[in-house]
Design an enzyme around this catalytic site. Structure first.
Site, PDB file in Angstrom:
ATOM      1  N   SER A 147       2.666   0.980  -8.705  1.00  0.00           N
ATOM      2  CA  SER A 147       1.672   0.470  -9.650  1.00  0.00           C
ATOM      3  C   SER A 147       2.020   0.870 -11.081  1.00  0.00           C
ATOM      4  O   SER A 147       1.508   0.283 -12.026  1.00  0.00           O
ATOM      5  CB  SER A 147       0.293   1.049  -9.321  1.00  0.00           C
ATOM      6  N   HIS A 168       4.260  -6.095  -6.687  1.00  0.00           N
ATOM      7  CA  HIS A 168       3.028  -5.299  -6.709  1.00  0.00           C
ATOM      8  C   HIS A 168       1.914  -6.069  -6.016  1.00  0.00           C
ATOM      9  O   HIS A 168       1.330  -6.997  -6.576  1.00  0.00           O
ATOM     10  CB  HIS A 168       2.649  -4.973  -8.171  1.00  0.00           C
ATOM     11  N   GLU A 180       2.151  -9.280  -8.353  1.00  0.00           N
ATOM     12  CA  GLU A 180       2.813  -9.241  -9.660  1.00  0.00           C
ATOM     13  C   GLU A 180       4.302  -8.986  -9.407  1.00  0.00           C
ATOM     14  O   GLU A 180       4.660  -8.006  -8.740  1.00  0.00           O
ATOM     15  CB  GLU A 180       2.206  -8.136 -10.533  1.00  0.00           C
ATOM     16  N   ASN A 223      -3.962  -4.248 -13.896  1.00  0.00           N
ATOM     17  CA  ASN A 223      -4.431  -2.889 -14.183  1.00  0.00           C
ATOM     18  C   ASN A 223      -4.597  -2.648 -15.681  1.00  0.00           C
ATOM     19  O   ASN A 223      -5.470  -1.900 -16.106  1.00  0.00           O
ATOM     20  CB  ASN A 223      -3.470  -1.847 -13.593  1.00  0.00           C
TER      21      ASN A 223
HETATM   22  N1  LIG Z   1      -3.689   1.958  -2.513  1.00  0.00           N
HETATM   23  C1  LIG Z   1      -3.750   0.954  -3.386  1.00  0.00           C
HETATM   24  O1  LIG Z   1      -4.835   0.412  -3.692  1.00  0.00           O
HETATM   25  C2  LIG Z   1      -2.485   0.426  -4.015  1.00  0.00           C
HETATM   26  C3  LIG Z   1      -2.484  -0.863  -4.587  1.00  0.00           C
HETATM   27  C4  LIG Z   1      -1.285  -1.361  -5.108  1.00  0.00           C
HETATM   28  C5  LIG Z   1      -0.147  -0.573  -5.094  1.00  0.00           C
HETATM   29  N2  LIG Z   1      -0.192   0.680  -4.548  1.00  0.00           N
HETATM   30  C6  LIG Z   1       1.066   1.453  -4.509  1.00  0.00           C
HETATM   31  O2  LIG Z   1       1.565   1.413  -3.173  1.00  0.00           O
HETATM   32  C7  LIG Z   1       2.285   2.626  -2.890  1.00  0.00           C
HETATM   33  C8  LIG Z   1       1.706   3.244  -1.635  1.00  0.00           C
HETATM   34  O3  LIG Z   1       0.348   3.550  -1.847  1.00  0.00           O
HETATM   35  P1  LIG Z   1      -0.635   3.859  -0.621  1.00  0.00           P
HETATM   36  O4  LIG Z   1      -2.003   3.836  -1.185  1.00  0.00           O
HETATM   37  O5  LIG Z   1      -0.274   3.012   0.529  1.00  0.00           O
HETATM   38  O6  LIG Z   1      -0.208   5.374  -0.298  1.00  0.00           O
HETATM   39  P2  LIG Z   1      -0.450   6.209   1.040  1.00  0.00           P
HETATM   40  O7  LIG Z   1      -0.486   7.639   0.616  1.00  0.00           O
HETATM   41  O8  LIG Z   1      -1.585   5.645   1.820  1.00  0.00           O
HETATM   42  O9  LIG Z   1       0.887   5.945   1.903  1.00  0.00           O
HETATM   43  C9  LIG Z   1       2.148   6.399   1.533  1.00  0.00           C
HETATM   44  C10 LIG Z   1       2.975   6.536   2.811  1.00  0.00           C
HETATM   45  O10 LIG Z   1       4.335   6.717   2.450  1.00  0.00           O
HETATM   46  C11 LIG Z   1       4.894   7.619   3.361  1.00  0.00           C
HETATM   47  N3  LIG Z   1       6.154   8.168   2.826  1.00  0.00           N
HETATM   48  C12 LIG Z   1       6.328   9.090   1.859  1.00  0.00           C
HETATM   49  N4  LIG Z   1       7.659   9.318   1.699  1.00  0.00           N
HETATM   50  C13 LIG Z   1       8.320   8.533   2.592  1.00  0.00           C
HETATM   51  C14 LIG Z   1       9.702   8.341   2.938  1.00  0.00           C
HETATM   52  N5  LIG Z   1      10.661   9.001   2.324  1.00  0.00           N
HETATM   53  N6  LIG Z   1       9.992   7.439   3.911  1.00  0.00           N
HETATM   54  C15 LIG Z   1       9.022   6.762   4.540  1.00  0.00           C
HETATM   55  N7  LIG Z   1       7.706   6.919   4.272  1.00  0.00           N
HETATM   56  C16 LIG Z   1       7.364   7.790   3.310  1.00  0.00           C
HETATM   57  C17 LIG Z   1       3.802   8.650   3.572  1.00  0.00           C
HETATM   58  O11 LIG Z   1       4.020   9.436   4.737  1.00  0.00           O
HETATM   59  C18 LIG Z   1       2.571   7.745   3.669  1.00  0.00           C
HETATM   60  O12 LIG Z   1       2.331   7.342   4.995  1.00  0.00           O
HETATM   61  C19 LIG Z   1       2.169   3.486  -4.136  1.00  0.00           C
HETATM   62  O13 LIG Z   1       3.322   3.280  -4.910  1.00  0.00           O
HETATM   63  C20 LIG Z   1       0.925   2.932  -4.834  1.00  0.00           C
HETATM   64  O14 LIG Z   1       0.930   3.132  -6.221  1.00  0.00           O
HETATM   65  C21 LIG Z   1      -1.317   1.203  -3.996  1.00  0.00           C
END
Ligand SMILES: NC(=O)c1ccc[n+]([C@@H]2O[C@H](COP(=O)([O-])OP(=O)(O)OC[C@H]3O[C@@H](n4cnc5c(N)ncnc54)[C@H](O)[C@@H]3O)[C@@H](O)[C@H]2O)c1
Length: 314
Positions: A147, A168, A180, A223
């Site tokens: 993000s 995104h 995006e 955002n």
């Molecule tokens: N949650 C939202 O609303 C949202 C919306 C858009 C974008 N994002 C982006 O998406 C990404 C993930 O966010 P999320 O909310 O799903 O996070 P989350 O914490 O729910 O999940 C992240 C996952 O990644 C795993 N992980 C970490 N290192 C790893 C590796 N080396 N290999 C494999 N898996 C690994 C973790 O164990 C975890 O299960 C972030 O970059 C976030 O900014 C989130």
């Protein structure tokens, strides 16, 4: 380039929902997390999404039949079946789940034509992941769902940085269609066009997916506009101009918003709102100053729906 198999790194909130979206669109998916327990937990999340969507889809034609009959119109069985055929969407949960395999090894991503990284929002974590997948097959497109972090920095770890870009997705992608598409300074036109045309051909459980292009600038489009609006609404509340309920009602009834900014903040999570606001503040300065009330709420763990208290109680 034809994309058949999609790898997803990270099986958390977004990774599992992105994996579900690609399986729903007929792609084979390999979902990787740090260990098999985390991967399996993401898989359970996918089962839940699919079962919820199946239930909603199964109910849709019956609701439409009931709506029509409410007007006093009696439909024949043929007419009911025609409605079921027209608006019913078959969600074959087992077939979709069969398309998804789980792993905790990068080597299992070697057959992927597209890999989407959705691990923690941390530049070092993402840089390391990009180093670990630096020599995936020559044609593979590598995307990050970040993000706010630099895709240019992540891509510099790759052998072929021209194949990488940000895709995104919005939470939850099975209902929100926007993606995006953000190229880095290295991204080739071919990778950009492949990504845009792929997203345009996909659908989620509600409608067709929609790509928009944005430059790599903090906050991209949504955002950068939405989070400062929540920040301003928080300042209005903090300075006593109006109550939370009236601020939300005003934006829904006066500006046509589907949700008020403070209800939305509670849904996104106050911690996430503050994180994004701080990124914008660092990038663009004073006019994006994070509201004091938002910081205090984060300190008090009043994060919204997930802690059952934010601007509202749940
Ligand atoms: N949650 C939202 O609303 C949202 C919306 C858009 C974008 N994002 C982006 O998406 C990404 C993930 O966010 P999320 O909310 O799903 O996070 P989350 O914490 O729910 O999940 C992240 C996952 O990644 C795993 N992980 C970490 N290192 C790893 C590796 N080396 N290999 C494999 N898996 C690994 C973790 O164990 C975890 O299960 C972030 O970059 C976030 O900014 C989130």
């Amino acid at each position: 380039m034809e994309i058949k198999t999609v790898g997803v790194i990270g099986a958390g909130t977004m990774g599992s929902a992105i994996a579900e979206l690609f399986a729903f669109n007929g792609f084979n998916v390999v979902m990787k997390d740090q260990n098999m327990d985390l991967a399996r937990s993401g898989y359970s999340g996918i089962e839940k999404i699919l079962n919820d969507m199946k239930r909603i889809n199964d109910e849709k034609p019956e609701k439409e039949i009931a709506r029509i009959e409410n007007y006093g119109i009696k439909l024949s069985d043929d007419q009911k079946n025609a409605i079921r055929k027209k608006i019913g969407v078959q969600v074959d949960v087992n077939a979709m789940l069969k398309r998804i395999s789980l792993t905790d090894k990068y080597s299992d991503l070697s057959s992927c034509d597209l890999v989407i990284e959705a691990a923690f929002e941390n530049q070092d974590v993402k840089n390391r992941i990009f180093s670990d997948i630096s020599d995936l097959s020559e044609h593979a497109i590598i995307a990050s769902n970040t993000s706010s972090l630099s895709i240019t920095e992540m891509s510099s770890r790759l052998k072929r940085p021209e194949n990488a870009l940000i895709l995104h997705f919005f939470n939850p992608p099975y209902l929100l269609p926007l993606v995006e598409v953000v190229p880095s300074l290295y991204t080739s036109d071919e990778a950009k066009n492949t990504a845009v045309s792929l997203i345009s051909r996909m659908k989620n459980h509600r409608e067709g997916m929609v790509p928009v292009m944005a430059k790599e600038r903090e906050g991209f489009i949504v955002n950068r506009l939405l989070i400062p609006l929540i920040n301003s609404a928080s300042d209005l509340l903090d300075s006593g101009v109006a109550s939370a309920e009236d601020i939300d009602t005003a934006m829904k009834k006066g500006a046509g918003f589907p949700m008020g900014p403070l209800e939305l903040a509670d849904m996104i999570g106050i911690d996430v709102v503050v994180d994004v606001m701080e990124v914008l503040e660092r990038a663009y300065g004073e006019r994006y100053k994070t509201s004091v009330i938002l910081r205090r709420m984060r300190e008090a763990n009043r994060l919204g729906r997930k802690t059952r208290i934010g601007f509202y109680k749940y």
